[in-house]
Design a protein around this motif. Sequence first.
Motif: not given
Length: 235
Positions: A141-166
Amino acid sequence: MAGVSKCMKYSMFIFNFFFWVCGCIILGASIWIRFKGTQQEVESGVSAGANLLIAVGAIIMVIGFLGCCGAAKESRCMLMLFFIALLLILILQITGGVLGAVYKPQVEEAFALTLNASLNVLQDTSGKYEVSQEAFQKFEREEKCCGLRDGPKDWGENFNKPSLKICQCELEKPSPDLCVQYQNGYIYKKSCGEVIIQQIKDNLVIIMGIAFGLAVVEILGLVFSMSLYCQIGRK
């Protein structure tokens, strides 16, 4: 017999006194940081930085003490020890700089391996790394970036969790330069790996400037200590 220059003697004493005080401050602050934390903090990698600062503070204190006493007592033995210690530090600095330049590809490869290992932390669903995941979300949020290399794919199943706003863009009007459409919303376009690498490059310039400034101070310390050493020998 030639006398000892009072100006050089007291200048070296004052310089090394402040050098010694800086060592005391670094040592005291790092010890306080090292032992004030909880057991979880002590077991984490955070304590490694404090341990390094403890060593640095102790070395600075010893060198400053040798310089002060050597100048005040006109002790050739202490001045020689001060000269040798300072020379070793200067050699280590130069060696570190040369090795860093020669093995730059290996350093970049090691950094890439570290990023790969960090992906396991982001993709973990057991809750074991929940604190680390929350800290990384804050960084996103601070640096306005996503994931480490491949964006949302880096989060795996966690990306689709409703409780998280990744990775979700928190801008009222998402800019094409910062955000990209993904699934049913907008996420940050840039990977955090790129941000981290850029920060390292930016800080490297500052580190090189500090290292160069320290090298100049150390060379002056070597010159003054050896000059004073020779003057005392001719006294």
